[in-house]
Scaffold this motif. Structure first.
Motif, PDB file in Angstrom:
ATOM      1  N   ASN A 146      55.806  41.834  53.000  1.00 54.15           N
ATOM      2  CA  ASN A 146      54.917  42.380  52.148  1.00 54.15           C
ATOM      3  C   ASN A 146      53.797  43.115  52.778  1.00 54.15           C
ATOM      4  N   VAL A 147      52.860  42.197  53.376  1.00 57.32           N
ATOM      5  CA  VAL A 147      51.596  42.541  54.299  1.00 57.32           C
ATOM      6  C   VAL A 147      52.114  43.908  55.097  1.00 57.32           C
ATOM      7  N   LEU A 148      53.214  43.525  55.915  1.00 55.23           N
ATOM      8  CA  LEU A 148      53.613  44.623  56.978  1.00 55.23           C
ATOM      9  C   LEU A 148      54.045  45.885  56.217  1.00 55.23           C
ATOM     10  N   ASP A 170      43.685  43.027  55.870  1.00 51.33           N
ATOM     11  CA  ASP A 170      42.713  42.608  55.185  1.00 51.33           C
ATOM     12  C   ASP A 170      42.879  43.134  53.833  1.00 51.33           C
ATOM     13  N   ALA A 171      42.576  42.260  52.971  1.00 47.91           N
ATOM     14  CA  ALA A 171      43.147  42.407  51.493  1.00 47.91           C
ATOM     15  C   ALA A 171      42.234  43.637  50.971  1.00 47.91           C
ATOM     16  N   ASP A 172      40.827  43.541  51.383  1.00 39.38           N
ATOM     17  CA  ASP A 172      40.016  44.756  50.699  1.00 39.38           C
ATOM     18  C   ASP A 172      40.486  46.118  51.319  1.00 39.38           C
ATOM     19  N   VAL A 173      40.682  46.211  52.761  1.00 44.94           N
ATOM     20  CA  VAL A 173      41.148  47.331  53.364  1.00 44.94           C
ATOM     21  C   VAL A 173      42.404  47.967  52.812  1.00 44.94           C
ATOM     22  N   LEU A 174      43.317  46.881  52.500  1.00 44.79           N
ATOM     23  CA  LEU A 174      44.745  47.102  52.002  1.00 44.79           C
ATOM     24  C   LEU A 174      44.601  47.966  50.458  1.00 44.79           C
ATOM     25  N   ALA A 175      43.783  47.122  49.641  1.00 50.53           N
ATOM     26  CA  ALA A 175      43.478  47.612  48.387  1.00 50.53           C
ATOM     27  C   ALA A 175      42.873  49.007  48.227  1.00 50.53           C
ATOM     28  N   SER A 176      41.841  49.356  49.240  1.00 53.52           N
ATOM     29  CA  SER A 176      41.403  50.716  49.024  1.00 53.52           C
ATOM     30  C   SER A 176      42.530  51.697  49.496  1.00 53.52           C
ATOM     31  N   ALA A 177      43.428  51.337  50.505  1.00 56.60           N
ATOM     32  CA  ALA A 177      44.508  52.335  50.748  1.00 56.60           C
ATOM     33  C   ALA A 177      45.612  52.318  49.976  1.00 56.60           C
ATOM     34  N   GLN A 179      45.840  51.927  46.193  1.00 51.96           N
ATOM     35  CA  GLN A 179      45.509  51.437  44.772  1.00 51.96           C
ATOM     36  C   GLN A 179      46.598  51.300  43.820  1.00 51.96           C
ATOM     37  N   GLY A 180      46.426  50.136  43.310  1.00 54.68           N
ATOM     38  CA  GLY A 180      47.676  49.628  42.032  1.00 54.68           C
ATOM     39  C   GLY A 180      48.902  49.315  42.608  1.00 54.68           C
ATOM     40  N   ALA A 181      48.925  49.246  44.039  1.00 55.12           N
ATOM     41  CA  ALA A 181      50.608  48.994  44.521  1.00 55.12           C
ATOM     42  C   ALA A 181      50.614  47.435  43.968  1.00 55.12           C
ATOM     43  N   SER A 182      52.093  47.232  43.506  1.00 55.63           N
ATOM     44  CA  SER A 182      52.462  46.156  42.991  1.00 55.63           C
ATOM     45  C   SER A 182      52.446  44.949  44.065  1.00 55.63           C
ATOM     46  N   ALA A 183      53.033  45.471  45.070  1.00 54.07           N
ATOM     47  CA  ALA A 183      53.101  44.312  46.401  1.00 54.07           C
ATOM     48  C   ALA A 183      51.852  43.746  46.488  1.00 54.07           C
ATOM     49  N   LEU A 184      50.406  44.585  46.553  1.00 58.11           N
ATOM     50  CA  LEU A 184      49.420  44.050  46.899  1.00 58.11           C
ATOM     51  C   LEU A 184      49.058  43.129  45.641  1.00 58.11           C
ATOM     52  N   ALA A 185      49.384  43.626  44.571  1.00 60.46           N
ATOM     53  CA  ALA A 185      48.876  42.618  43.250  1.00 60.46           C
ATOM     54  C   ALA A 185      49.408  41.190  43.366  1.00 60.46           C
ATOM     55  N   ALA A 186      50.485  41.123  44.197  1.00 66.92           N
ATOM     56  CA  ALA A 186      51.274  39.690  44.413  1.00 66.92           C
ATOM     57  C   ALA A 186      50.572  38.861  45.477  1.00 66.92           C
ATOM     58  N   LEU A 187      49.724  39.668  46.242  1.00 70.33           N
ATOM     59  CA  LEU A 187      49.137  39.156  47.448  1.00 70.33           C
ATOM     60  C   LEU A 187      47.508  38.497  47.058  1.00 70.33           C
ATOM     61  N   ASN A 188      47.164  37.426  47.727  1.00 68.18           N
ATOM     62  CA  ASN A 188      45.844  37.140  47.639  1.00 68.18           C
ATOM     63  C   ASN A 188      45.218  37.356  49.017  1.00 68.18           C
ATOM     64  N   ALA A 189      43.894  37.314  49.155  1.00 71.66           N
ATOM     65  CA  ALA A 189      43.128  37.580  50.323  1.00 71.66           C
ATOM     66  C   ALA A 189      43.574  36.330  51.621  1.00 71.66           C
ATOM     67  N   GLN A 190      43.798  35.339  51.068  1.00 68.79           N
ATOM     68  CA  GLN A 190      44.091  33.992  51.831  1.00 68.79           C
ATOM     69  C   GLN A 190      45.405  34.533  52.668  1.00 68.79           C
TER      70      GLN A 190
END
Ligand SMILES: Nc1ncnc2c1ncn2[C@@H]1O[C@H](COP(=O)(O)OP(=O)(O)OP(=O)(O)O)[C@@H](O)[C@H]1O
Ligand SMILES: [Mg+2]
Length: 261
Positions: A146-148, A170-177, A179-190
């Motif tokens: 998911n991260v890749l 980086d979770a913040d960098v990915l979040a700004s790139a 926005q609203g992606a479901s794959a991102l919602a399933a991941l935490n910063a750690q």
């Protein structure tokens, strides 16, 4: 095999192919045409084992087969050399040049894993870390995938260097790139940090060897010579692992507890 000079073609027992060596003695494993052993394309497309005593001509035979494949087909040729022998590398390059191919020799020259489409880069990056594919630990593989995917299918295009790859992990960098992606919602910063840690360790270990860009593609099919023993040699100061990082079986207690190996 097509395109090989007629004098190197032979035919016997209903098989036509590359006449690559004089038959001396022993059990007859291959058809023989006027004293020359013939290897047909059909046999070449299967596994061929060349064995013999030291100095009996194994390397020479394999070089001839590589040359025949390069000259007579469009197949890519990969030569893995377990001895790390510079002379063999030079010989291979000479033979490939004769066959009209350009050879790339690794690790003498850096490998460029950053070329190609986002999913191609993503696939290569998945392969460099030895993630478990079954059992509970395979969960880490899914997290990394998911991260890749988020890093590679980025609005600015895929990463073309390890620096950009790591910056994006980086979770913040990915979040700004995204926005609203479901794959991102399933991941935490750690989790993103843990994936980053493994790639940081991997690229730290390869010491910039995977950051070359700009090798143009040639029109002829590629040929590669890999000196396997040099790839496996430990970099100074490493802890005894090879270039693939080890399989994760449990989460690191903290980022600091994880080592490159
Ligand atoms: N068909 C051949 N005709 C002439 N010379 C040959 C032939 N095959 C091998 N040689 C020569 O014999 C020597 C040993 O050959 P080669 O290096 O291929 O053996 P090898 O079986 O790979 O040896 P090793 O087990 O040490 O790797 C080399 O000098 C090579 O050039
Ligand atoms: Mg040899």
């Amino acid at each position: 095999v097509t395109g090989i000079a007629d004098r190197l073609l032979g035919e016997a027992d209903g098989e036509r192919g590359f006449a690559f060596a004089t038959r001396l003695s022993g059990e007859r494993a291959l058809p023989v045409d006027h004293g020359l052993a013939v290897l047909s394309p059909a046999r070449m497309c299967r596994h061929v084992l060349v064995c013999g005593a030291t100095g009996s001509g194994k390397t020479e035979t394999v070089m001839r087969l590589a040359w025949a494949a390069a000259k007579g087909s469009d197949a890519p040729v990969f030569y893995l050399d377990g001895k790390g022998d510079r002379e063999s590398a030079e010989r291979f390059c000479g033979l490939m040049a004769d066959a009209g191919r350009t050879a790339r020799v690794f690790p003498h020259e850096p490998f460029d894993p950053w070329r190609g489409l986002p999913h191609e880069i993503e696939g290569r990056l998945m392969e460099v870390i030895d993630y478990a594919t079954d059992g509970p630990a395979s969960w880490y593989r899914d997290v990394a995938k998911n991260v890749l995917r988020l890093v590679c299918e980025h609005p600015d295009g895929p990463p073309r260097s390890s620096r950009v790859l790591l910056e994006r992990m980086d979770a913040d960098v990915l979040a700004s790139a995204h926005q609203g992606a479901s794959a991102l919602a399933a991941l935490n910063a750690q989790q993103v940090r843990q994936v980053r840690l493994r790639y940081e360790a991997f690229f730290g270990q390869t010491r910039g060897a995977l950051n070359a860009t700009g090798h143009g593609r040639t029109r002829a099919p590629p040929t590669y010579f890999w000196t396997v023993s040099r790839c496996a040699r430990r970099p100074p100061g490493s802890h005894g692992c090879c270039s693939r990082t080890s399989r994760t079986t449990s989460p690191p207690a903290s980022p600091a507890a994880s080592s490159p190996c």
